[in-house]
Each structure stands twice: as structure tokens, then as C-alpha cells.
Design a protein around this motif. Structure first.
Motif, PDB file in Angstrom:
ATOM      1  N   THR A  36       0.852  -1.193   0.000  1.00 19.16           N
ATOM      2  CA  THR A  36       0.000   0.000   0.000  1.00 19.16           C
ATOM      3  C   THR A  36       0.887   1.242   0.000  1.00 19.16           C
ATOM      4  OG1 THR A  36      -0.108   0.196   2.419  1.00 19.16           O
ATOM      5  CG2 THR A  36      -1.762  -1.229   1.336  1.00 19.16           C
ATOM      6  N   ASP A  37       0.357   2.346  -0.471  1.00 18.79           N
ATOM      7  CA  ASP A  37       1.117   3.594  -0.476  1.00 18.79           C
ATOM      8  C   ASP A  37       1.467   4.021   0.947  1.00 18.79           C
ATOM      9  OD1 ASP A  37       0.903   3.603  -3.208  1.00 18.79           O
ATOM     10  OD2 ASP A  37      -0.659   5.136  -3.305  1.00 18.79           O
ATOM     11  N   GLU A  38       0.542   3.798   1.885  1.00 17.00           N
ATOM     12  CA  GLU A  38       0.815   4.151   3.277  1.00 17.00           C
ATOM     13  C   GLU A  38       1.938   3.286   3.843  1.00 17.00           C
ATOM     14  OE1 GLU A  38      -2.115   3.365   2.021  1.00 17.00           O
ATOM     15  OE2 GLU A  38      -3.185   5.294   2.050  1.00 17.00           O
ATOM     16  N   VAL A  41       5.383   4.473   2.679  1.00 20.16           N
ATOM     17  CA  VAL A  41       5.892   5.622   3.428  1.00 20.16           C
ATOM     18  C   VAL A  41       6.604   5.148   4.689  1.00 20.16           C
ATOM     19  CG1 VAL A  41       5.227   7.671   4.741  1.00 20.16           C
ATOM     20  CG2 VAL A  41       4.168   7.220   2.523  1.00 20.16           C
ATOM     21  N   LYS A  42       5.997   4.179   5.389  1.00 21.28           N
ATOM     22  CA  LYS A  42       6.597   3.629   6.599  1.00 21.28           C
ATOM     23  C   LYS A  42       7.899   2.910   6.262  1.00 21.28           C
ATOM     24  CE  LYS A  42       5.721   0.233  10.260  1.00 21.28           C
ATOM     25  NZ  LYS A  42       4.752  -0.765  10.798  1.00 21.28           N
ATOM     26  N   ALA A  43       7.887   2.089   5.206  1.00 16.78           N
ATOM     27  CA  ALA A  43       9.094   1.364   4.807  1.00 16.78           C
ATOM     28  C   ALA A  43      10.213   2.330   4.443  1.00 16.78           C
ATOM     29  CB  ALA A  43       8.779   0.442   3.640  1.00 16.78           C
ATOM     30  N   ALA A  44       9.892   3.350   3.674  1.00 10.57           N
ATOM     31  CA  ALA A  44      10.893   4.317   3.231  1.00 10.57           C
ATOM     32  C   ALA A  44      11.502   5.051   4.425  1.00 10.57           C
ATOM     33  CB  ALA A  44      10.269   5.309   2.257  1.00 10.57           C
ATOM     34  N   ALA A  45      10.675   5.382   5.401  1.00 11.73           N
ATOM     35  CA  ALA A  45      11.186   6.077   6.582  1.00 11.73           C
ATOM     36  C   ALA A  45      12.162   5.187   7.344  1.00 11.73           C
ATOM     37  CB  ALA A  45      10.019   6.493   7.475  1.00 11.73           C
ATOM     38  N   ALA A  46      11.825   3.901   7.463  1.00 15.68           N
ATOM     39  CA  ALA A  46      12.712   2.970   8.166  1.00 15.68           C
ATOM     40  C   ALA A  46      14.026   2.803   7.421  1.00 15.68           C
ATOM     41  CB  ALA A  46      12.011   1.621   8.331  1.00 15.68           C
ATOM     42  N   ILE A  47      13.962   2.692   6.107  1.00 15.44           N
ATOM     43  CA  ILE A  47      15.178   2.534   5.307  1.00 15.44           C
ATOM     44  C   ILE A  47      16.041   3.784   5.403  1.00 15.44           C
ATOM     45  CG2 ILE A  47      16.042   2.272   2.947  1.00 15.44           C
ATOM     46  CD1 ILE A  47      13.504   0.499   2.454  1.00 15.44           C
ATOM     47  N   ALA A  48      15.412   4.951   5.345  1.00 13.12           N
ATOM     48  CA  ALA A  48      16.156   6.208   5.448  1.00 13.12           C
ATOM     49  C   ALA A  48      16.826   6.346   6.809  1.00 13.12           C
ATOM     50  CB  ALA A  48      15.217   7.383   5.194  1.00 13.12           C
ATOM     51  N   ALA A  49      16.224   5.768   7.842  1.00 11.94           N
ATOM     52  CA  ALA A  49      16.785   5.868   9.190  1.00 11.94           C
ATOM     53  C   ALA A  49      17.915   4.869   9.418  1.00 11.94           C
ATOM     54  CB  ALA A  49      15.687   5.646  10.231  1.00 11.94           C
ATOM     55  N   GLU A  89       1.095  -3.095  -6.694  1.00  5.99           N
ATOM     56  CA  GLU A  89      -0.074  -2.537  -6.010  1.00  5.99           C
ATOM     57  C   GLU A  89       0.080  -1.061  -5.665  1.00  5.99           C
ATOM     58  OE1 GLU A  89      -2.815  -4.232  -5.630  1.00  5.99           O
ATOM     59  OE2 GLU A  89      -1.904  -6.009  -6.532  1.00  5.99           O
ATOM     60  N   LEU A  90       1.243  -0.473  -5.909  1.00 10.07           N
ATOM     61  CA  LEU A  90       1.504   0.897  -5.483  1.00 10.07           C
ATOM     62  C   LEU A  90       1.218   1.892  -6.599  1.00 10.07           C
ATOM     63  CD1 LEU A  90       4.872   0.252  -3.600  1.00 10.07           C
ATOM     64  CD2 LEU A  90       2.554   0.256  -2.665  1.00 10.07           C
ATOM     65  N   THR A  91       0.834   3.097  -6.210  1.00  5.97           N
ATOM     66  CA  THR A  91       0.579   4.151  -7.200  1.00  5.97           C
ATOM     67  C   THR A  91       1.788   5.063  -7.376  1.00  5.97           C
ATOM     68  OG1 THR A  91      -0.337   5.717  -5.576  1.00  5.97           O
ATOM     69  CG2 THR A  91      -1.869   4.145  -6.582  1.00  5.97           C
ATOM     70  N   PRO A  95       8.354   7.809  -2.265  1.00  4.52           N
ATOM     71  CA  PRO A  95       8.981   7.717  -0.925  1.00  4.52           C
ATOM     72  C   PRO A  95      10.245   6.857  -0.929  1.00  4.52           C
ATOM     73  CG  PRO A  95       6.599   7.470  -0.751  1.00  4.52           C
ATOM     74  CD  PRO A  95       6.926   7.419  -2.212  1.00  4.52           C
ATOM     75  N   LEU A  96      10.229   5.754  -1.660  1.00 11.43           N
ATOM     76  CA  LEU A  96      11.410   4.892  -1.713  1.00 11.43           C
ATOM     77  C   LEU A  96      12.527   5.551  -2.504  1.00 11.43           C
ATOM     78  CD1 LEU A  96      12.652   2.195  -0.933  1.00 11.43           C
ATOM     79  CD2 LEU A  96      11.691   1.207  -3.023  1.00 11.43           C
ATOM     80  N   ILE A  97      12.169   6.229  -3.590  1.00  8.19           N
ATOM     81  CA  ILE A  97      13.176   6.946  -4.384  1.00  8.19           C
ATOM     82  C   ILE A  97      13.913   7.947  -3.508  1.00  8.19           C
ATOM     83  CG2 ILE A  97      13.490   8.588  -6.277  1.00  8.19           C
ATOM     84  CD1 ILE A  97      11.106   7.193  -7.673  1.00  8.19           C
ATOM     85  N   GLU A  98      13.157   8.687  -2.702  1.00  7.80           N
ATOM     86  CA  GLU A  98      13.765   9.699  -1.820  1.00  7.80           C
ATOM     87  C   GLU A  98      14.609   9.042  -0.730  1.00  7.80           C
ATOM     88  OE1 GLU A  98      10.613  12.122  -0.333  1.00  7.80           O
ATOM     89  OE2 GLU A  98       9.890  12.669  -2.330  1.00  7.80           O
ATOM     90  N   ALA A  99      14.138   7.913  -0.183  1.00  8.37           N
ATOM     91  CA  ALA A  99      14.880   7.248   0.889  1.00  8.37           C
ATOM     92  C   ALA A  99      16.216   6.702   0.403  1.00  8.37           C
ATOM     93  CB  ALA A  99      14.033   6.122   1.477  1.00  8.37           C
TER      94      ALA A  99
END
Length: 422
Positions: A36-38, A41-49, A89-91, A95-99
Motif C-alpha cells: 500500500t502507499d501508506e 511511506v513507513k518502509a521508506a522512513a525505516a530505510i532512510a533511518a 499494487e503501489l501508485t 517515498p522509496l526513491i527519496e529514501a
């Protein structure tokens, strides 16, 4: 996706009674799929951290789907764990590109996965290819499972390498297999990087990895000519039938997103091109014409054959089109004996240097680059000018600086010595 045959990867000197290496398992268990898109966002934040480089792999549905798209992306970074991303399934992938911006990617056999990741807008700022590192280090087998076992001491099961990753939902056993492909990529990268430094090959590797960042899958021209068994087809009109049937099959496969061989196999195309039937009954009556789409698309196949039968002569393909570049090496001795001597001398020198430096000759210099440079070298025979000319030629082909520095003098000597009649 990493594909390898576990049996083929066993070394000839492996003792039959040797204790097996421990099986690699997921240290943090199997994570859920992010679809899901939501969730992204959570995955990308974890990867960025997380910290350090990011191990990345992608699973495609080769052999099942026409497209080369990624059906699953696996990522692992220290401090963030493993994430399994379902891009279908994502639109958005933003978020992943930025992370991942500014991170080093670790991939195994990067040329397999970079195109499908690029299609999603994912481009590495830096990368480390563990397969290519293994080649530069002289490992005789560079499959992921073999390197993990040889370097890190863990066995990897590869029982789902040929799975249809477009399947939904994906079974847990498949997901575990996919997650394991990134489980120890960071550790493998660190070990191989240390070996590259120890062998004095780290600068070579950096140049290779930088070059890979711009890799694009080559576009095949006249791809229909790769039809298996086409040599059995006689006459230019038969070749035209192969071409038209191949193009029609490719159109249908692309429309349905199914690998072409699942519509009709190459053998069916060849059988039809040999007999050139002009109606459905005759076509379907051919012993060799079969496949899931043989009857379903029979009208399309007949139309393709009839197009070949009604073409003007100047539209018919030739058996052997005029190829760019040098002729096959086996023909050099007759066409240009001096060129044949150049090639033989250059190959011998490059192979000897590759053996001395403990890496495959094709990684020292791409064989096609060597052939082209030896077929049409600079005309000058002044040693300095000749060396400069060969450097320019190799650079124009895309050879990396370290390859040019090592092989340009060898090719220069080959040209100078080949001019001396034996």
C-alpha cells in the motif's frame, strides 16, 4: 532475481563427506509484504533511518510474462531490517526513491535488476555488484549462493528461482527465499571489498561499478533471427514467414503480457515456415504446429504466412544480413592474414595477463572490443602514435580506464609484430 543451479555450483574438489555449511536463515523472521502507499511511506522512513549501504534485489516473472517489470523488491539496510515491496499494487514509488537517494546499493548481477528498477524510477547514486566483484577477484564460480557459502560460510537454498513472481498472493516460502537474497548482502559486500583492496583491485572495481550505474539493456535488432531451428527453413520466402510469424507472436505476447514461447514455441514457427500452409485447416494439421495459442490465434498465423507469400521480392529478408563490424574470426585468415595474426597475438597476450592478474579475460577486455580494434587498428606504425590511437579506439568503445591502461600496450605490440611476415 538471482538464478543458479546449486549442484552446478559445487566445486570439483568438494569432499563428499565434508560437513555441510549451516543453512542461512532470516535473523529477524519473515517481514510482511508492503503493498500500500501508506505502507511504503513507513518502509521508506525505516530505510532512510538505517545506516550504510542498502542490499537490493528484484524478482521478475521471466519465462511467464512478456514484460521485464519487477514484481517484488527486497531491501535490507543495517538498522532497518528487511523490507519486501510489491510495486504492482503501489501508485507511486516516490517515498522509496527519496529514501534511497545518496545511498550505495548492493546488488548481485546488477545488469539483471537495474533495468526493471529503472522502470520504477529507482536509480543508484552508487553501487557495489557482488557478482562482478567475485569475477574481478578470480572466483571460479560467482553465483550468489556459492559466494555466500565460500566467503561467509552459509548455505542458501535456491528452490524457488524459477517461480512465477506475478502470482498473487505470493506464498510465504517464496517470500522467504526472496528475503534471503538480501539477508547477507551487506556482509558479503564488506568481505569482498576487503579482498579487492588486498589484491589491489579496488580502483578497478570502482570504475566498473560507476560504469554500471548507466547500464541500459541492449536493444536487439532483427530479434526474430534468433528463432531456434530457423536454419532448417529454406528460401527467402520461408525466412519471411519466420519473421512475420515471430512479429505476430510478439505482438500477441506483448498485448497479453505473456512470454512469447507460451503462445507458440519456436518449433511451431519453423514448422509453419517450412510448409507455408495458406488456410487454418492446413496449418493446424501440421504435425509440428502446436502450443497454447496455436488454434486460438490460427487466423492471425495464417495472415502472417500469407503476408510472407505475397511480399515483393525486395521485401524478403536475406539469409545473412550485412553485419556491422568485423567478420567472424574464423574468416580472418582468408580475408586479411595480417589481421588474423594481430588477433591471435592480442588474444594470447590478453589471456596471459588475465591469468597473471587472476581474473577472466573477458573482464580484462571485452572480446568484441579486442576484435574490433584488431580488425581496423590505426594506420600509423609509429609506436607512440599507435598506442594513442588504440587508447582512443578502446575509449570510444566504452572500455574503462583500468582496462585501457593494462591492454592498450598489448594491442599495440600485437599490431606491430603482426606486420612482420612469419
Amino acid at each position: 532475481m538471482i538464478e543458479e543451479n546449486a549442484e552446478a555450483e559445487k566445486g570439483p574438489d568438494t569432499p563428499e563427506d565434508a560437513a555441510p555449511a549451516p543453512l542461512l536463515t532470516l535473523r529477524d523472521g519473515l517481514p510482511p509484504v508492503t503493498d500500500t502507499d501508506e505502507g511504503l511511506v513507513k518502509a521508506a522512513a525505516a530505510i532512510a533511518a538505517g545506516t550504510g549501504p542498502v542490499g537490493i534485489d528484484a524478482e521478475r516473472a521471466s519465462g511467464y510474462r512478456y514484460s521485464n517489470r519487477a514484481y517484488l523488491i527486497q531491501l535490507r539496510r543495517e538498522g532497518s531490517g528487511i523490507w519486501l515491496i510489491d510495486p504492482i499494487e503501489l501508485t507511486t514509488m516516490d517515498p522509496l526513491i527519496e529514501a534511497l537517494e545518496g545511498t550505495e546499493w548492493i546488488l548481485h548481477a546488477a545488469t539483471q535488476d537495474l533495468p526493471c528498477l529503472s522502470d520504477l524510477g529507482l536509480h543508484p547514486s552508487a553501487l557495489f555488484d557482488t557478482e562482478l566483484a567475485g569475477r574481478l577477484l578470480g572466483y571460479p564460480r560467482v553465483g550468489l549462493g556459492t559466494l555466500v557459502e565460500t566467503v561467509l560460510g552459509f548455505t542458501m537454498l535456491k528452490e524457488h528461482s524459477a517461480a512465477d513472481w506475478s502470482t498473487r498472493p505470493l506464498p510465504d516460502a517464496w517470500l522467504e527465499y526472496a528475503a534471503l537474497d538480501v539477508e547477507v548482502l551487506v556482509e558479503l559486500r564488506e568481505a569482498l571489498a576487503a579482498e579487492l583492496v588486498a589484491q589491489g583491485k579496488d580502483a578497478w572495481a570502482r570504475q566498473e561499478f560507476d560504469w554500471l550505474r548507466g547500464f541500459e539493456a541492449p536493444v536487439r535488432t532483427d530479434a526474430w533471427r534468433r528463432t531456434s531451428g530457423m536454419h532448417r527453413v529454406r528460401g527467402r520466402r520461408g525466412l519471411a514467414a519466420v519473421r512475420e510469424l515471430w512479429i505476430e507472436r510478439d505482438r500477441i505476447a506483448q498485448q497479453r503480457d505473456v512470454t512469447p514461447s507460451r503462445i507458440i514455441p519456436d518449433a511451431a514457427i519453423v514448422a509453419a515456415a517450412q510448409e507455408l500452409p495458406q488456410d487454418k485447416a492446413s496449418l493446424l494439421g501440421l504435425k509440428g504446429f502446436h502450443g497454447r495459442g496455436a488454434e486460438r490465434y490460427a487466423t492471425s498465423w495464417v495472415k502472417a504466412i500469407n503476408r510472407a507469400l505475397t511480399m515483393d521480392e525486395d521485401e524478403l529478408p536475406v539469409r545473412s544480413p550485412r553485419a556491422e563490424g568485423p567478420p567472424p574470426p574464423r574468416a580472418w585468415a582468408d580475408k586479411d592474414p595480417a589481421a588474423a595474426r594481430r588477433l591471435a597475438l592480442a588474444r594470447e597476450s590478453v589471456n596471459a595477463l588475465a591469468e597473471a592478474r587472476n581474473l577472466p579475460a573477458e573482464n580484462l577486455l571485452t572480446p568484441d572490443f579486442l576484435r574490433r580494434a584488431m580488425w581496423t587498428p590505426p594506420k600509423t606504425r609509429d609506436p607512440g602514435a599507435l598506442l594513442d590511437g588504440i587508447i582512443e579506439i578502446l575509449s570510444g568503445f566504452g572500455a574503462r580506464g583500468w582496462q585501457i591502461a593494462l591492454t592498450a600496450p598489448l594491442l599495440t605490440d600485437a599490431v606491430l609484430h603482426a606486420d612482420i611476415e612469419p
